[in-house]
Design an enzyme around this catalytic site. Sequence first.
Site, PDB file in Angstrom:
ATOM      1  N   GLU A 131       0.806  -1.303   0.086  1.00 23.90           N
ATOM      2  CA  GLU A 131       0.018   0.193  -0.059  1.00 23.90           C
ATOM      3  C   GLU A 131       1.028   1.123   0.165  1.00 23.90           C
ATOM      4  OE1 GLU A 131      -2.610   1.432  -0.344  1.00 23.90           O
ATOM      5  OE2 GLU A 131      -3.901   1.669   1.355  1.00 23.90           O
ATOM      6  N   ASP A 132       0.432   2.242  -0.570  1.00 24.88           N
ATOM      7  CA  ASP A 132       1.400   3.566  -0.516  1.00 24.88           C
ATOM      8  C   ASP A 132       1.219   4.226   0.677  1.00 24.88           C
ATOM      9  OD1 ASP A 132      -1.487   4.174  -0.551  1.00 24.88           O
ATOM     10  OD2 ASP A 132      -1.357   5.568  -2.359  1.00 24.88           O
ATOM     11  N   ASP A 135      -2.940   6.324   6.538  1.00 24.53           N
ATOM     12  CA  ASP A 135      -3.274   7.600   7.199  1.00 24.53           C
ATOM     13  C   ASP A 135      -3.761   7.090   8.529  1.00 24.53           C
ATOM     14  OD1 ASP A 135      -3.891  10.035   7.728  1.00 24.53           O
ATOM     15  OD2 ASP A 135      -4.861  10.598   6.015  1.00 24.53           O
ATOM     16  N   PHE A 184      -0.897  17.051   3.023  1.00 23.71           N
ATOM     17  CA  PHE A 184      -1.271  16.315   1.717  1.00 23.71           C
ATOM     18  C   PHE A 184      -0.073  16.113   0.897  1.00 23.71           C
ATOM     19  CE2 PHE A 184      -3.491  14.904  -1.963  1.00 23.71           C
ATOM     20  CZ  PHE A 184      -4.410  14.136  -1.424  1.00 23.71           C
ATOM     21  N   ARG A 197       0.511  11.482 -10.410  1.00 23.51           N
ATOM     22  CA  ARG A 197       1.104  10.251 -10.300  1.00 23.51           C
ATOM     23  C   ARG A 197       2.142  10.195 -11.221  1.00 23.51           C
ATOM     24  NH1 ARG A 197      -3.070   7.104  -7.989  1.00 23.51           N
ATOM     25  NH2 ARG A 197      -5.151   7.566  -8.474  1.00 23.51           N
TER      26      ARG A 197
HETATM   27  P1  5GP Z   1      -6.724   5.934   5.853  1.00 25.40           P
HETATM   28  O1  5GP Z   1      -7.943   4.789   5.690  1.00 25.40           O
HETATM   29  O2  5GP Z   1      -5.477   4.960   6.202  1.00 25.40           O
HETATM   30  O3  5GP Z   1      -7.162   6.800   6.709  1.00 25.40           O
HETATM   31  O4  5GP Z   1      -6.422   6.237   4.320  1.00 25.40           O
HETATM   32  C1  5GP Z   1      -5.815   5.702   3.517  1.00 25.40           C
HETATM   33  C2  5GP Z   1      -5.858   6.142   2.056  1.00 25.40           C
HETATM   34  O5  5GP Z   1      -5.890   7.470   2.122  1.00 25.40           O
HETATM   35  C3  5GP Z   1      -4.761   5.892   1.119  1.00 25.40           C
HETATM   36  O6  5GP Z   1      -4.739   4.792   0.506  1.00 25.40           O
HETATM   37  C4  5GP Z   1      -4.665   6.943   0.126  1.00 25.40           C
HETATM   38  O7  5GP Z   1      -5.445   6.812  -0.999  1.00 25.40           O
HETATM   39  C5  5GP Z   1      -5.447   8.098   0.881  1.00 25.40           C
HETATM   40  N1  5GP Z   1      -4.533   9.343   1.511  1.00 25.40           N
HETATM   41  C6  5GP Z   1      -4.282   9.455   2.766  1.00 25.40           C
HETATM   42  N2  5GP Z   1      -3.411  10.517   2.931  1.00 25.40           N
HETATM   43  C7  5GP Z   1      -2.988  10.981   1.667  1.00 25.40           C
HETATM   44  C8  5GP Z   1      -2.013  12.002   1.284  1.00 25.40           C
HETATM   45  O8  5GP Z   1      -1.438  12.688   1.953  1.00 25.40           O
HETATM   46  N3  5GP Z   1      -2.155  11.916  -0.233  1.00 25.40           N
HETATM   47  C9  5GP Z   1      -2.733  11.171  -0.967  1.00 25.40           C
HETATM   48  N4  5GP Z   1      -2.352  11.314  -2.326  1.00 25.40           N
HETATM   49  N5  5GP Z   1      -3.544  10.201  -0.539  1.00 25.40           N
HETATM   50  C10 5GP Z   1      -3.575  10.106   0.819  1.00 25.40           C
END
Ligand code: 5GP
Length: 215
Positions: A131-132, A135, A184, A197
């Site tokens: 996973e990238d 958060d 962000f 991207r």
């Molecule tokens: P979580 O469920 O952990 O809060 O959210 C995870 C997802 O939120 C990631 O897979 C991504 O798609 C998106 N996300 C959270 N923070 C960022 C950010 O700083 N930049 C981008 N591009 N996507 C984010």
Amino acid sequence: MAEENYIKITESMYSLQHFTIPKHYEEAVESVILPHGLIMNRIERMARDIHECFNDESLKILCILKGGYQFCNDLTHYIKALNRGSGKSIQLGIDFLRVKSYKNDQSSGEVNIIGGDDLTHLKDKNVLIVEDIVDTGRTMERLLKTLEKYQPKSVKVAALLIKDHNRGTGYKPDYIGFQVPDKFIVGYALDYNEFYRDLNHICVISESGKKKYSI
Ligand code: 5GP
């Protein structure tokens, strides 16, 4: 895994003028947070850590699209190099998933998995989710819960990035590249409304970028 086993980036330390940024993004990013070379060096080490954790077993990689594709591509590249260059080899299988939290069923704590093969082939297999960014950790916790029903032998998670804040569930991936400030970020396949991207470095989005690419 020890809590400190990742690099903590505390501020956006790199000025744009020290790097090459595509002209179309020059005004749309504020600073470089992770230069592409550093990302690659860190992923090479993550690949070694993962390779060391498995014996000559096979590993099913689940790449979470779209943001995870670049990380997954580079991570598997380095694991494959270790397979060629060391006595040990881990056979890799790969599948690609998109995940969506259920809208009307938050209480189930599961995610809706879109695309990919039928996941029943995960039964009794070692699985590595790639996973990238994690958060709040909610998406990953739900995905892990959803995967439980396919009865894999083990499930580990490799995330390139985690965010530096206390708003989350407390979930920590097994392998983490960097902890980044709570801003962000975009680039290296992380998007803002499908833009950025195609940017190699990981950058902080600028206010003008948000305006330019808002929908
Ligand atoms: P979580 O469920 O952990 O809060 O959210 C995870 C997802 O939120 C990631 O897979 C991504 O798609 C998106 N996300 C959270 N923070 C960022 C950010 O700083 N930049 C981008 N591009 N996507 C984010």
